[in-house]
Design an enzyme around this catalytic site. Structure first.
Site, PDB file in Angstrom:
ATOM      1  N   ASP A  23       0.821  -1.220   0.000  1.00 40.36           N
ATOM      2  CA  ASP A  23       0.000   0.000   0.000  1.00 40.36           C
ATOM      3  C   ASP A  23       0.853   1.268   0.000  1.00 40.36           C
ATOM      4  O   ASP A  23       0.644   2.169   0.809  1.00 40.36           O
ATOM      5  CB  ASP A  23      -0.928   0.018   1.221  1.00 40.36           C
ATOM      6  N   GLU A 188     -11.236   0.383  -2.946  1.00 38.07           N
ATOM      7  CA  GLU A 188     -10.600   0.695  -1.665  1.00 38.07           C
ATOM      8  C   GLU A 188      -9.388   1.587  -1.940  1.00 38.07           C
ATOM      9  O   GLU A 188      -9.186   2.061  -3.057  1.00 38.07           O
ATOM     10  CB  GLU A 188     -10.163  -0.594  -0.958  1.00 38.07           C
TER      11      GLU A 188
END
Length: 516
Positions: A23, A188
């Site tokens: 991420d 997301e």
């Protein structure tokens, strides 16, 4: 040795980091680039990486030296720091991240390589993940976030909320600005930007290993948003491609950093060129003519005005410094009694302590000292002096994940030494091979080859490396993270006498030598 992306001829090869920096998010401040990534429950957490060219990265800090939340005396696999966003605003650096069990946290620093402020809880609540702050031209502040279905029972949607300009709290419940349940499941990881009068949300959808990059844009921060897929796997081998961050250079170029899920190697970092067409960012190169970009495998380096030397995060360690190298992380908040860099100057001393009473195997042991796999193929070797172990103690080298394998030296009750190879998982551990060891000093080594296939070997003084005669071990990821390699020292639970220790003056990571 670590993976080197810089090809030395003005090009780079993806990934730019063949290591588990999940991420990733990135910013440019002047001539410097800074990246952070998820660290989950590993301590220290929230890594800070620095680069001058987006290709060559050095790990310079962690924003969280210790997690001051209940439960972190034990491993919290998969919990903790999820999907941070890093920003530079009002003369300081900001990181926001979501803890799916607690809420949205924030920390700031004047210098990313210096001390970061204690974590501040911006918004309490379960299931809030992937927050990204944004300060608009009029001084108003906002935050966009996603939801963890496992905690909130909500999935696929993004919510935009007003935030106090100091980033300390959210001001309202906001609006759901996108629902991807129809065409973009598992939307997301939103990142919020503004360019040419448009508000943009960059967000992955379709799942970590199988998804694509979605761009949402609107003239209003609350929408409605148009949508466009701008990067996907296409006909290439780079699956995902998943969550990341966009950055614009002083030269006017745009680039996108994102991760690829590579199983046991974790979520490795790729860099894609971005070109703007009709105010849409198009990523990678459209190799198959479907109108959507695919990830590049090799490409000219970003134009930052000059060339910089090839670098990579540190891996090897001679333990000469007064503090641990930044490559090392514990499985939980470390205790001072676990280790010392001063009791034997120039050496790391690991003290043998029992596992928690609730632990079924080393999977639940907090005192493992580990680092990320740094490349697709490498060797890691530790020089171990086990003469300080007490009877029953065990210590050695481990490859760790949902399942793990280790090579260890064990002190027997009668004073003899044994060399053992064992494999384990979340529930159990078993010794696969055992042999007497003529000395308490040895070099323990693991050789990792393509596909994360691991073989273990040992060398005592005056000998060559001898391969442990067992089937190769296939390394595995753990919860949301890649496999790791490192050291441990353990004392059997229930023993009366104090545990001993091992010393090591060398942990060497190098290219595979094939000398077994």
């Amino acid at each position: 040795m670590p993976w080197i992306s810089d090809q030395g001829d003005g090009t780079f090869a993806n990934p730019v980091l063949h290591a588990d920096y999940s991420d990733p998010d990135v910013i440019r401040v002047g001539e410097d680039f800074y990246m952070t990534a998820s660290s989950f429950s590993h301590i220290p957490g929230l890594p800070i990486l620095h680069s001058k060219d987006l290709v060559n990265w050095k790990l310079i800090n962690h924003a969280i030296p210790r997690m001051d939340l209940p439960g972190y005396e034990l491993p919290q696999h998969g919990n903790g720091v999820w999907a941070p966003a890093i920003r530079y605003h009002a003369g300081k650096y900001w990181i926001f991240y979501g803890d799916p069990d607690v809420g949205i946290f924030m920390t700031t620093a004047d210098d990313p390589a210096g001390e970061w402020s204690p974590l501040h809880l911006v918004q309490e609540g379960k299931g809030f993940i992937d927050p990204c702050p944004f300060w608009d031209d009029d001084g108003q502040a906002y935050l966009v976030h996603a939801y963890a279905n496992s905690r909130a029972g909500i999935k696929h949607v993004l919510r935009m909320r007003r935030m106090s300009p100091d980033g300390a709290k959210l001001l309202d419940e906001g609006d759901l600005v996108f629902d991807g349940s129809g065409n973009h499941p598992t939307t997301e990881g939103p990142k919020l930007y503004k360019r040419n009068g448009y508000y943009y949300i960059f967000a992955p959808a379709g799942g970590v290993a199988t998804g694509w990059q979605l761009i949402l844009r609107s003239r209003s921060i609350f929408g409605p948003f148009e949508e466009k897929i701008v990067l996907h796997q296409g006909d290439l081998s780079i699956n995902g491609p998943h969550q990341g961050g966009w950055v614009e250079l002083a030269s006017g170029e745009s680039w996108f950093l994102h991760f690829q899920d590579k199983g046991a190697y974790g979520r490795i970092v790729h860099l894609q060129p971005v070109r703007w067409v009709d105010d849409w960012p198009l990523m990678g190169v459209d190799t198959n003519g479907d109108g959507i970009g695919e990830p590049v495998l090799r490409y000219p380096k970003p134009n930052v005005g000059r060339e910089y030397p090839a670098v990579a995060p540190f891996t090897s360690d001679s333990f000469d410094a007064p503090a641990f190298g930044l490559q090392w992380q514990w499985q939980a908040n470390p205790e001072p009694a676990w280790s010392s860099l001063s009791d034997a100057p120039g050496r790391l001393r690991l003290y043998a302590h029992p596992m928690p009473p609730s632990a079924k195997s080393l999977y639940q042991a907090p005192q493992l000292l580990l680092q990320k796999f740094p490349a697709e193929a490498f060797e890691a070797a530790a020089t171990i002096d086990a003469s300080g172990l007490a009877p029953g103690d065990r210590a050695g080298l481990i490859v760790f994940g949902y399942s793990y394998a280790l090579i260890e030296i064990q002190k027997q009750t009668g004073g003899a030494w044994s060399l053992l190879y064992a494999e384990g998982n979340e529930e159990t551990e078993r010794t696969v091979w055992e042999a007497p060891l003529s000395s308490s000093e040895a070099v323990l080594r693991v050789t990792v080859k393509e596909g994360a296939i691991c073989t273990f070997s040992c060398r005592t003084e005056g000998s060559t490396f001898l391969k442990i005669p067992v089937m190769p071990f296939s390394a595995r990821e753990s919860r949301w993270v890649g496999a790791k390699v490192g050291l441990f020292a353990l004392r059997p639970g229930g023993t009366v006498n104090a545990g001993g220790y091992i010393d090591t003056d060398s942990f060497r990571v190098a290219a595979v030598t094939d000398d077994e």
